[in-house]
Design a protein around this motif. Structure first.
Motif, short mmCIF file in Angstrom:
data_model
loop_
_atom_site.label_atom_id
_atom_site.label_comp_id
_atom_site.label_asym_id
_atom_site.label_seq_id
_atom_site.Cartn_x
_atom_site.Cartn_y
_atom_site.Cartn_z
N GLN A 23 -64.91 -9.89 19.88
CA GLN A 23 -64.58 -11.30 19.64
C GLN A 23 -64.51 -12.02 20.99
N THR A 29 -67.52 -4.43 16.73
CA THR A 29 -67.37 -5.89 16.76
C THR A 29 -66.52 -6.32 17.95
N SER A 64 -80.42 -9.67 15.77
CA SER A 64 -80.52 -10.21 14.41
C SER A 64 -81.74 -9.70 13.67
N GLU A 86 -74.67 -3.27 15.78
CA GLU A 86 -74.92 -2.18 14.84
C GLU A 86 -75.72 -1.10 15.56
N GLY A 100 -71.58 -13.10 14.08
CA GLY A 100 -70.76 -13.16 12.88
C GLY A 100 -70.20 -14.56 12.75
N GLU A 101 -68.92 -14.65 12.50
CA GLU A 101 -68.31 -15.95 12.30
C GLU A 101 -67.87 -16.56 13.62
N ASP A 102 -68.06 -17.87 13.76
CA ASP A 102 -67.51 -18.61 14.89
C ASP A 102 -66.39 -19.48 14.32
N LYS A 160 -75.78 -8.82 16.21
CA LYS A 160 -75.78 -9.86 15.18
C LYS A 160 -74.57 -10.77 15.33
N ASN A 219 -67.20 -13.93 16.70
CA ASN A 219 -67.38 -12.48 16.51
C ASN A 219 -68.85 -12.10 16.63
N VAL A 220 -69.10 -11.05 17.38
CA VAL A 220 -70.45 -10.49 17.50
C VAL A 220 -70.37 -9.02 17.13
N THR A 221 -71.24 -8.59 16.21
CA THR A 221 -71.25 -7.20 15.79
C THR A 221 -72.49 -6.50 16.30
#
Lengths: 137, 92
Positions: free
Chosen positions: A127, A125, A27, A66, A45-47, A43, A62-64
């Protein structure tokens, strides 16, 4: 500790072990200097939460990751070994099955910019699927 | 007053030596840092400004030595303002 935090910590540990020579951060919002590249920024993302059963939720988190690469010819090609190493680490992890019930490789997005050569950034990404009682995270 | 005559003098005063394609001329060399990818990555952004009439055959990939360091031209050089000067982006 919430499940999402446990997942993110596991991801950082896996990435540190699998990606030799890559600076792994979580992050991070400050600029990576050229001397810090290649670098991976993990980073959340959305849970997304779905009701699964009475007082039981299904989470899709979701984990991205980079991946920032130094400008070079075919920088997207240079990313490939890192992408494969990260994926193998996740697929063969002994830690993640204790935390989640499933992991899906969701997407890869390449971005390019003109800098000192061709610079590329790759967003990978994953999931993570898990079930949790509705009164816990 | 002929401003065009002043351009080589300007480069002699403020420029550095560059060599490419068998030619040597003075150029204005810039090497600021730039940030890309929504300010998440820093990168050098080398460029040089030179008389369009000199280095007339620079193109993408041309090797050029500026102040003793070797670069390659990045993209096609572009004329600036009235066209007397051109600008070439460079990469190491």
């Amino acid at each position: 500790m919430t499940k999402t935090e446990a997942i993110l910590q596991a991801m950082k540990t896996l990435a540190n072990q699998a990606l030799v020579g890559v600076k792994v951060e979580r992050s991070r919002t400050s600029t990576f200097g050229e001397s810090e590249l290649p670098a991976l920024n993990i980073k959340p993302g959305e849970d997304e939460v779905l009701n699964y059963a009475q007082q039981l939720n299904k989470h899709e988190f979701n984990v991205t990751c980079e991946l920032y690469l130094p400008p070079q010819n075919s920088s997207d090609q240079a990313a490939d070994p890192y992408v494969e190493a990260l994926h193998q680490a996740i697929a063969n992890s002994a830690t993640l099955p204790a935390i989640v019930s499933d992991v899906h490789y969701k997407s890869r997005v390449w971005q390019f910019e003109d800098a000192d050569g061709s610079a590329s950034k790759l967003l990978i990404t994953y999931q993570f699927i898990y079930l949790n009682p509705s009164n816990t995270l | 007053m002929n401003f065009d005559d002043d351009l080589p003098v300007f480069l002699a005063d403020f420029g550095v030596t560059a060599m490419a394609l068998g030619e040597t001329h003075n150029v204005i060399f810039n090497k600021p840092d730039a940030v890309i990818f929504d300010d998440m990555q820093a990168s050098a952004d080398f460029s040089m400004r030179y008389l369009t009439s000199e280095f007339a055959n620079l193109h993408d990939g041309t090797t050029i030595v500026v102040e003793g360091s070797t670069y390659k031209v990045r993209g096609e050089p572009l004329k600036v303002a009235d066209g007397k000067f051109s600008m070439a982006s460079l990469r190491k």
